[in-house]
Scaffold this active site. Structure first.
Site, PDB file in Angstrom:
ATOM      1  N   HIS A  53       0.851  -1.194   0.000  1.00 18.69           N
ATOM      2  CA  HIS A  53       0.000   0.000   0.000  1.00 18.69           C
ATOM      3  C   HIS A  53       0.886   1.243   0.000  1.00 18.69           C
ATOM      4  O   HIS A  53       2.065   1.188   0.370  1.00 18.69           O
ATOM      5  CB  HIS A  53      -0.897   0.009   1.236  1.00 18.69           C
ATOM      6  N   GLU A  55       1.009   3.847   1.935  1.00 20.67           N
ATOM      7  CA  GLU A  55       1.564   4.216   3.236  1.00 20.67           C
ATOM      8  C   GLU A  55       2.734   3.306   3.619  1.00 20.67           C
ATOM      9  O   GLU A  55       3.756   3.783   4.120  1.00 20.67           O
ATOM     10  CB  GLU A  55       0.467   4.141   4.318  1.00 20.67           C
ATOM     11  N   CYS A  86      -5.893   2.137   5.885  1.00 23.04           N
ATOM     12  CA  CYS A  86      -6.573   0.935   6.349  1.00 23.04           C
ATOM     13  C   CYS A  86      -5.962   0.516   7.686  1.00 23.04           C
ATOM     14  O   CYS A  86      -4.980   1.109   8.152  1.00 23.04           O
ATOM     15  CB  CYS A  86      -6.429  -0.181   5.311  1.00 23.04           C
ATOM     16  N   CYS A  89      -2.156  -0.305   7.472  1.00 27.79           N
ATOM     17  CA  CYS A  89      -1.299   0.878   7.323  1.00 27.79           C
ATOM     18  C   CYS A  89      -1.286   1.717   8.594  1.00 27.79           C
ATOM     19  O   CYS A  89      -0.257   2.289   8.964  1.00 27.79           O
ATOM     20  CB  CYS A  89      -1.745   1.699   6.115  1.00 27.79           C
TER      21      CYS A  89
END
Length: 151
Positions: A53, A55, A86, A89
């Site tokens: 992801h 992040e 999420c 993260c």
């Protein structure tokens, strides 16, 4: 406000990258003061890595750039993201020592933009409560436009 200036940068970089990688609309950066340390995009499809992801990639990049290897090493840093992180993260940010997360659209906003997906907002467990300051809705409309434009 300084939040908007950095978020403009993240959106600009996402717009430039989304042509090669549709998921780059998920973009994030790690910042110390007003200095951008690293930038990350969602590369789950490109890297065939389900945890890549934006992040996570920004945190990884900052860690490598700064030569960090320990829990809490990014203490005093801020994470910016085009979308609310999420749970994974968020937990990675906490583990890294990040004390503030600034984001554009919420997971609820994202769910409304993508009617086929039901995203659950991050549940803040009691051990995480009040440990990370969350600043949401920064350039929300610009982030909504980014996500709806590159759906």
């Amino acid at each position: 406000m300084a939040y908007e200036k950095i978020m403009h940068f993240v959106i600009y970089k996402a717009l430039r990258s989304v042509k090669q990688n549709k998921k780059a609309k998920f973009a994030a950066c790690v910042v110390k003061g007003s200095r951008i340390i690293s930038l990350g995009y969602n590369t789950t499809s490109i890297d065939h890595d389900i945890v890549a992801h934006a992040e996570i990639n920004a945190i990884r990049s900052a860690s490598k750039k700064l030569g960090l290897e320990h829990h809490g090493s990014l203490l005093g840093f801020t994470l910016y993201s085009t979308c609310e992180p999420c749970s994974m993260c968020f937990a990675a940010s906490k583990y890294a020592g990040i004390k503030k997360i600034v984001y554009g659209i919420s997971l609820n906003d994202l769910s409304k933009l993508d009617a086929g997906k039901k995203l659950r907002p991050r549940k803040q467990h009691s051990y995480m409560k009040d440990e990370i300051e969350m600043v949401g809705g920064v350039l929300r409309q610009e982030c909504c436009d980014l996500f709806s434009r590159f759906h």
